[in-house]
Design an enzyme around this catalytic site. Structure first.
Site, short mmCIF file in Angstrom:
data_model
loop_
_atom_site.label_atom_id
_atom_site.label_comp_id
_atom_site.label_asym_id
_atom_site.label_seq_id
_atom_site.Cartn_x
_atom_site.Cartn_y
_atom_site.Cartn_z
N ASP A 35 0.76 -1.21 -0.10
CA ASP A 35 0.08 0.11 -0.13
C ASP A 35 0.79 1.26 -0.07
O ASP A 35 0.65 2.34 0.86
CB ASP A 35 -0.97 -0.09 1.26
CG ASP A 35 -1.69 -1.22 1.37
OD1 ASP A 35 -2.07 -1.98 0.56
OD2 ASP A 35 -1.88 -1.48 2.75
N GLU A 212 -11.48 -1.32 -3.58
CA GLU A 212 -10.89 -0.49 -2.35
C GLU A 212 -9.73 0.17 -3.14
O GLU A 212 -9.33 0.64 -4.27
CB GLU A 212 -10.39 -1.47 -1.29
CG GLU A 212 -9.16 -2.34 -2.02
CD GLU A 212 -8.77 -3.50 -0.80
OE1 GLU A 212 -9.42 -3.74 0.19
OE2 GLU A 212 -7.65 -4.11 -1.13
N HIS A 276 -3.26 -1.32 -5.05
CA HIS A 276 -3.12 -0.11 -4.06
C HIS A 276 -2.01 0.67 -4.29
O HIS A 276 -1.00 0.74 -3.73
CB HIS A 276 -2.96 -0.85 -2.72
CG HIS A 276 -3.47 0.10 -1.68
ND1 HIS A 276 -4.27 -0.40 -0.56
CD2 HIS A 276 -3.00 1.36 -1.32
CE1 HIS A 276 -4.49 0.93 0.14
NE2 HIS A 276 -3.87 1.80 -0.08
N ARG A 310 4.70 -8.40 -0.17
CA ARG A 310 4.16 -7.16 -1.14
C ARG A 310 5.15 -6.27 -1.11
O ARG A 310 5.34 -5.76 -0.31
CB ARG A 310 2.73 -6.89 -0.85
CG ARG A 310 1.59 -7.95 -0.85
CD ARG A 310 0.14 -7.26 -0.42
NE ARG A 310 0.15 -7.02 0.84
CZ ARG A 310 -1.03 -6.59 1.40
NH1 ARG A 310 -2.18 -6.25 0.62
NH2 ARG A 310 -0.96 -6.26 2.72
#
Length: 336
Positions: A35, A212, A276, A310
């Site tokens: 993110d 999202e 993201h 990630r």
């Protein structure tokens, strides 16, 4: 070649080299940071924050070049509480400079209900957000109480907006959608939230019905809003909405939704679950840059939410003749 022509040629080559270096990224830029959010501030520094795999704190980094992020000091500016609000699942921090102050928007749950998550805000009046004191400003209220995350903010034509993810009111489904509202301060919205996108297509509903993590880029007379869809494994992908920058952004009909992902997993480049994202530019502002996370393997053991790998990545955005962004495919890892 005269000395003058030689000097001009060398200067031109140097500028081209610098321009290439500004968008030639040694991916992954930062290991185990999901993110990612990057802000290029007026002081010439990039400020970076992201979700840490322990979900327990917020870090900031400050660099002149995005390629320096992995080696930069990660300063912890805030830690979760032991109990009560803001005590579990510290996710998706974003750093924004608004009206002379810094704000961190983030998501957090409670120790007794880790996934009963809401939006929260920190404020700092220091010139450098790695200095000064971060003050808790409480929950950012959206108009109803439900699972809410991934707040971002942007300003267009003098009006500031909040975009975020939330479970719709009175929804019996475990589904998330993206909303927008005007803001009347960095800490509050000014009026009713408007639903912009919910999972409609099959690629948005793999394992979970998810829209999202909105991110906004205004260019070429248009506003582009990317969002992420499906489970946080190799199925994770970027979708996109677009609207005219002269339209009423609170009118859902002003937005057009892409029926297919604009960035998705690529076996050819070995990148899986890109999503993201945030947007920034090269230091000279001439090249738009997509910053996102992805894994370099497809198969995950157990819950993908607990897989830490990630990694933060970046790549330059190409622009089509019609003024829309072409994100291409997630680029392969750099040879090290």
């Amino acid at each position: 070649m005269t000395l003058r022509r030689l000097a001009c040629a060398l200067a031109s080559a140097s500028m081209l080299s610098a321009a290439a270096a500004a968008t030639d990224f040694a991916n992954p830029l930062v290991l185990q940071r999901a993110d990612p959010h990057v802000t290029l501030h007026a002081d010439g520094f990039y400020y970076y924050t992201a979700t840490v795999p322990e979900y327990d704190r917020i870090e900031l980094r400050r660099v002149r070049s995005l390629n320096e992020l992995g080696k930069a000091e990660a300063k912890v500016v805030w830690r979760r509480h032991e109990s009560g609000p803001m005590s579990r699942n510290i996710w998706a921090p974003e750093l924004h400079h608004i009206d002379g102050k810094w704000y961190l928007y983030f998501t957090a749950g409670r120790a007794d209900a880790p996934f009963d998550i809401r939006l929260y805000v920190l404020e700092n009046a220091a010139a450098n957000p790695l200095d000064g004191q971060w003050v808790e400003k409480g929950q950012l209220k959206t108009g109803w109480e439900s699972f809410a995350l991934d707040a971002t903010t942007f300003s267009l034509k003098g009006q500031r907006y909040l975009a975020w993810t939330q479970r719709p009111p009175a929804s019996g489904k475990h589904m998330t959608a993206v909303y927008i509202a005007k803001m009347d301060s960095p800490l509050s919205i000014a009026g009713p939230a408007v639903l912009l996108t919910k999972p409609d297509y099959g690629w948005e509903k793999i394992k979970f019905d998810v829209n999202e993590a909105p991110a906004v880029l205004a260019r070429n007379g248009r506003v582009f809003m990317t969002y992420s869809a499906s489970a946080t494994d190799a199925n994770y992908a970027l979708g996109m909405l677009s609207a005219s920058d002269s339209a009423n952004l609170l009118d859902p009909s002003a937005w057009t939704k892409s029926p297919t992902p604009v960035l998705a997993s690529s076996a050819a480049t070995g990148q899986y679950g890109p999503g993201h994202n945030s947007f920034t530019t090269s230091p000279d502002g001439k090249t738009d840059i997509l910053v996102y996370h992805a894994r370099n393997y497809r198969d995950i053991t157990g819950d993908s939410l607990h897989d830490p790998n990630r990694h933060t990545r970046a790549q330059a955005i190409r622009w089509r003749a019609d003024g829309t962004p072409d994100f291409g495919v997630p680029v392969a890892d750099a040879v090290r």
